[in-house]
Design an enzyme around this catalytic site. Structure first.
Site: not given
Ligand code: DAT
Ligand code: MG
Length: 238
Positions: A96, A136, A199, A202, A213
């Site tokens: 990310k 998402y 975080n 992914h 995805e």
């Protein structure tokens, strides 16, 4: 002349291969180990290099014989590659914007690579907010959804597809729990992140999401299938 023989040799290998395929004989994991053992015995490299050398040289007779004798093994090797390409699991992994900005690309890539997983697709992309919302979509009812999508689309993301036995589930293990406060030390989030909103990585959470995805982030032609030389040391039954 010799290239013609090479062509018929490889055609013969392929036809052996397709009859093996029709018999659905090779599609078990155990075969992968057996095929790797054949390659490791040194017969395959000899076969391959003889064909390469004989092409166009005019001094090919010994090589033909070696090559023809090696045909079943050649078929096996082609099959070996196709089995690995067809059966290996794939997952979608993204670094990310926070991971990219913090200079953690190589750290994260190396953890997957050292484990033995194979990188089959990678690109740097700044997703639009609309794209982030698609990615998402299953979280759209959550209070943090809007902020999460703003964040994912705020800068470059490293989108990757990794391949290997068990890579979906084990990829999640390498990543660690969603909240880095709860991630074990030794995991990517445990070692390298502090809060759930940042975080850094992914990873697909199951076979269905992995498929969706990968399709969302990559065109089929952006992914490669190849045999990595280390696979014969990573896979094999005893
Ligand atoms: P994961 O990324 O581990 O699959 P998830 O799919 O439940 O976790 O959520 C997607 C991302 O949304 C997650 O990586 C960080 C963010 N997120 C999850 N729970 C959150 C929360 N309670 N507050 C803020 N952000 C959250
Ligand atoms: Mg998730």
């Amino acid at each position: 002349m010799s290239s013609q023989i090479y062509r018929s040799a490889s055609k013969a290998a392929r036809s052996l291969l397709s009859s093996a395929k029709n018999a659905r004989f090779f599609s078990e994991g155990r075969t992968i180990g057996a095929a790797a053992a054949v390659s490791a015995s040194g017969k395959i490299p000899l076969y391959a290099s003889n064909f390469v050398r004989s092409s166009g040289s005019g001094v090919a007779s010994k090589s033909w014989i070696t090559g023809l004798l090696a045909l079943p093994a050649a078929a096996y090797m082609i099959q070996d590659q196709e089995v690995l390409a067809a059966e290996m699991e794939r997952t979608f992994i993204a670094i990310k914007p926070d991971g990219v900005q913090r200079g953690l690309i190589s750290e994260i890539v190396s953890r997957f690579e050292r484990k033995g997983f194979k990188l089959v697709g990678i690109k740097v992309i700044v997703p639009s907010k609309d794209f982030a919302q698609k990615h998402y979509h299953d979280l759209k009812e959550r209070p943090f959804f809007n902020g999460l999508c703003d964040f994912l689309s705020s800068g470059p993301v490293i989108a990757m597809v990794w391949e290997g036995e068990g890579v979906i589930r084990y990829g999640r293990k390498l990543i660690g729990a969603t909240d880095p406060q709860k991630s074990e030390p030794g995991t990517i989030r445990g070692d390298l992140a502090v809060t759930v909103g940042r975080n850094i990585i992914h990873g697909s959470d199951g076979p269905e999401t992995a498929k969706d995805e990968i399709n969302l982030w990559f065109k089929p032609q952006e992914l490669v299938s190849y045999t990595n030389n280390s696979e014969k040391w990573l896979y094999g039954d005893n």
